[in-house]
Design a protein around this motif. Sequence first.
Motif, short mmCIF file in Angstrom:
data_model
loop_
_atom_site.label_atom_id
_atom_site.label_comp_id
_atom_site.label_asym_id
_atom_site.label_seq_id
_atom_site.Cartn_x
_atom_site.Cartn_y
_atom_site.Cartn_z
N ILE A 92 -6.86 5.33 -1.81
CA ILE A 92 -6.34 7.03 -1.17
C ILE A 92 -6.36 7.04 -0.23
O ILE A 92 -7.64 8.12 0.36
CB ILE A 92 -6.82 7.58 -1.76
N GLY A 107 0.18 0.72 -5.99
CA GLY A 107 -0.59 2.05 -6.37
C GLY A 107 -0.55 3.79 -6.97
O GLY A 107 0.47 4.04 -6.83
N ILE A 109 -1.69 7.51 -8.86
CA ILE A 109 -2.48 8.29 -9.03
C ILE A 109 -2.22 9.18 -10.58
O ILE A 109 -1.06 9.52 -10.69
CB ILE A 109 -2.89 9.53 -8.60
N PHE A 116 -7.92 5.69 -8.18
CA PHE A 116 -6.44 5.26 -7.36
C PHE A 116 -6.12 3.81 -8.99
O PHE A 116 -7.24 2.84 -8.77
CB PHE A 116 -6.69 4.54 -5.96
#
Length: 452
Positions: A92, A107, A109, A116
């Motif tokens: 992140i 990835g 969110i 992550f």
Amino acid sequence: MVGKQNHILSNARDLQGEIEWLRDILRVRSALNAQQETDYADVLDIPPPDLSHSNSRYAHFVRDNTLGFAERFLLILAAIPHIKPELLDVFIQKNSATQRIFTEFGGKIGQDHAGFLPTGETVMFVLAGDDLERRFALLRCFDRDHFFVRSKSLWLAEPARGEPQLNGQLLISPDLLDLITRGVWSKPNFGSDFPARYISTPLEWPDLVLEPATRTQIDEIETWLAHKETLLDDWGMKRVLKPGYKVLFHGPPGTGKTLTAMLLAKKMVLDIYRVDLSQMVSKYIGETEKNLAKVFDKAEHKNWILFFDEGDALFGKRTSTKDAHDRYANQQVSYLLQRIEEYDGLVILATNLKNNIDDAFLRRFQSIIHFPMPGPGERRQLWQRGFPTQCTLDEAVDLPGIAQRYELAGGPIINVVQYCALMALKRGDHTIRMEDILRGIKKELRKNGRTL
């Protein structure tokens, strides 16, 4: 409880080792990406923990499925958001130019999860880096015929339309997550996402009265359940035999079809699920197939017994195609036929009327077992075993005569026993009376339009 706690402790120990291994891989990938010196020239040089002597459920899963370096990495990476999400906080960090997470990290969110969530692209970044050949080789882990995907254990979520496949989130099934953490396969909850119920019985085989010929055929199913791995794998019969076993139980209601299925599961220590046809069958095109897929996809590779009661609702004869409805109905039967053929466990179909079953299904059953109405001898055993030990029979009660005179299956006999026991409790005594038995029999016969 002690055994379950031991599984949790041993899984926790091994997972801690896997987490440290993953931490090392991420550290080395970060150093290599920054062109810094590191102890390893390649992340693939970092040896995974030795699980050869561990007895944890996690270690057994790794060994039983011969998971290699990439598969073990995928497994722990998919589990990390659920067991130690802060380990992935290293990803992140935003690109100062775009103010977004670096594209190569992949990835996502989550909506509510602030950590992550790894995607297929995350896997490629960590294990492949800039190596295109290795990147292409790793794609096999997401092929539909790979063990992870085939068993619905670990897969990539479907990306948004038009987006790259590797943009899909790396997902682990709740069942597998439970196995590698708590040490148990969790039982799925009944509902629209899984229209089948877990069933069990407190009864034992001596409580079931079957004709000898029927019992002999049940023994054949037990033999297959006990030795199927040896037959298919060690003896090499997998190349010529279908993976599972399909059985038809047919006979009048109350003759022990459902109880036999549950006792089989109990003896062989297997889970059995009765498919709920009321939630399975839909009038909307394609919905029945989707509901079937939910059951078979969940059950695949779990060694569950699938029990279809009153199965002619789904397995009925195909009709000549006269309209769109006929084509759809035949399509359902064909789809079900295909899924049963592919299922690697035991499927039991129960029906009251064998003649209602489509011939295409009948040809594919390894065993067709008739549950006939019990004869006088079997009925006598059912009557004698049915009454609670807390009760006494009145001197006027003639069980041999009742068994000889009245043709009832086991289910109706138990209904009569319950009625008589309730009448005794209502009177405040423990005596089973002949008049109550006859009244109970009359009630059961009346259900089918019969009289004493």
